[in-house]
Design an enzyme around this catalytic site. Structure first.
Site, short mmCIF file in Angstrom:
data_model
loop_
_atom_site.label_atom_id
_atom_site.label_comp_id
_atom_site.label_asym_id
_atom_site.label_seq_id
_atom_site.Cartn_x
_atom_site.Cartn_y
_atom_site.Cartn_z
CE1 TYR A 72 -3.29 -3.05 0.77
CE2 TYR A 72 -4.24 -1.20 -0.43
CZ TYR A 72 -4.28 -2.53 -0.04
OH TYR A 72 -5.30 -3.33 -0.47
NE ARG B 10 -2.88 0.09 -5.09
CZ ARG B 10 -4.08 -0.30 -4.66
NH1 ARG B 10 -4.18 -1.19 -3.69
NH2 ARG B 10 -5.17 0.20 -5.19
CG HIS C 28 -14.12 -0.92 -3.29
ND1 HIS C 28 -13.93 -1.29 -4.60
CD2 HIS C 28 -15.28 -1.50 -2.91
CE1 HIS C 28 -14.92 -2.08 -4.98
NE2 HIS C 28 -15.76 -2.22 -3.97
CB CYS D 155 -6.71 2.83 14.88
SG CYS D 155 -6.02 1.83 16.20
CB CYS E 228 -9.20 3.05 19.13
SG CYS E 228 -8.14 4.12 18.12
CB THR F 172 -15.85 -1.09 -13.60
OG1 THR F 172 -15.80 -2.19 -12.68
CG2 THR F 172 -17.27 -0.89 -14.08
CB SER F 173 -13.66 -5.99 -15.28
OG SER F 173 -13.48 -6.07 -13.85
CG ASN G 86 -14.50 -1.27 -20.37
OD1 ASN G 86 -13.44 -1.64 -20.88
ND2 ASN G 86 -14.81 -1.54 -19.12
#
Ligand code: BV8
Ligand code: ZN
Length: 259
Positions: free
Chosen positions: A77, A80, A131, A139, A142, A201-202, A226
């Site tokens: 991550y 990215r 997403h 966190c 918490c 999008t697929s 697409n």
């Protein structure tokens, strides 16, 4: 060249027809996926033969992966996040931001599966991030959520200042539920749309992909943008096949002569 000319003449006519339907719409909703960020230089998920930046999804984008090897997941991550510092919105993102500007956010909703923040960077305001976002962390103890812009480097194993637990990206991994409020609003926007754009999008990831049949069964005209046909194509009324960075500006800017 003849076939090519015919194909592009077909596409131009389809864009013109779809643009007219779009201009006459009361409520427009849009679902975007990784393809709308491809022309900004961000890798799509399924373009690389199932490998994603060299990793299998199960290794880096599930809760089990994070439990098993949080360092690997954070490296993925952080890589990215770092890449985001060098990319910017493309004309497709800007076209959707202008469409919201023209229509007002009470007649428009942008729903995205993308976590790259490029719609907001292009000026879109009413963005439903199904997403999550690479620019936020959460966190695992918490639950505190904080904005951490990609320019802020994070260590391999960042911990919470409040409770010392491990931080995680504020991203919905596979096998995790989507944020209830965001999903509910997205489904409502799809159900009230009379034109629904599905771009880049697929349409294989659920429940996001379900927004297309939800819009369709509510009577919306479905416009797909697409490079190729997808799992959503079965519901599509207008299929506009080509790069979204080129098609979206034509679709949203088109004006009938004299209007
Ligand atoms: C859920 C964050 C239930 C990660 C993402 C077993 C157990 C549990 C669930 C499941 C299961 N088996 C299947 C499921 C459901 C699963 C699913 O759908 N799996 C798929 C793979 C079959 N879904 C889930 O797990 C979801 N959660 O179901 O929870 C639940 C409920 C209650 C309690 C507990 C559990 C969660 C799904 C969210 C996963 N997270 N992202 C991250 O990004 O780091 S999804 C990920 O895929 C991205 O968000 C991405 O956007 C999304 C979809 O991919 P696309 O955007 O479509 O990208 P793709 O590469 O596939 O396609 C690109 C397209 O663009 C192509 O069509 C290409 O032609 C086009 N294109 C390329 N260039 C261009 C272009 N088009 C135009 N112009 C161009 N230039
Ligand atoms: Zn905490």
């Amino acid at each position: 060249m003849q076939y090519q000319a015919e194909q592009s003449r077909g596409l131009a006519a389809d864009i013109e027809q779809a643009a007219q339907v779009l201009r006459d719409a009361d409520y427009v909703a849009v679902l975007t996926g990784a393809g709308v960020s491809a022309e900004s230089g961000i890798a799509t998920f399924r373009g690389a033969g199932g490998l994603w930046e060299g990793h299998r999804i199960e290794e880096v984008a599930t809760p089990h992966a994070f439990q098993r090897d949080p360092t690997l997941v954070w490296r993925f991550y952080n890589q990215r996040r770092t890449k985001l510092c060098a990319v910017k919105p493309n004309p497709g993102h800007h076209a959707l931001a202008q469409l919201e500007e023209q229509r007002g956010s009470e007649r428009f909703a942008l729903i995205t599966q993308n976590v790259d923040g490029l719609h907001r960077a292009a000026g879109s305001r009413h963005v439903l991030e199904l997403h999550g976002s690479l620019a936020r962390i959460r966190c695992s103890g918490c639950g505190q959520v904080d904005e951490r812009p990609p320019e802020d480097p994070l260590p391999d194993l960042p911990t919470c200042d409040e409770c010392r637990a491990l931080l995680r990206p504020d991203i919905v991994w596979f096998e995790e539920p989507l944020p209830e409020d965001v999903w509910t609003e997205a489904a409502e926007c799809a159900a009230r749309s009379d034109v629904f754009l599905v771009a880049g999008t697929s349409a294989v990831v659920y429940p996001a992909a379900r927004l297309v049949p939800i819009a369709k069964s509510a009577g919306a005209v479905i416009v797909e943008i697409n490079l190729t046909a997808t799992e959503a194509s079965q519901w599509v009324d207008f299929g506009l096949y080509g790069p979204s960075g080129q098609i979206l500006p034509r679709l949203t800017r088109w004006r009938a002569a004299g209007r």
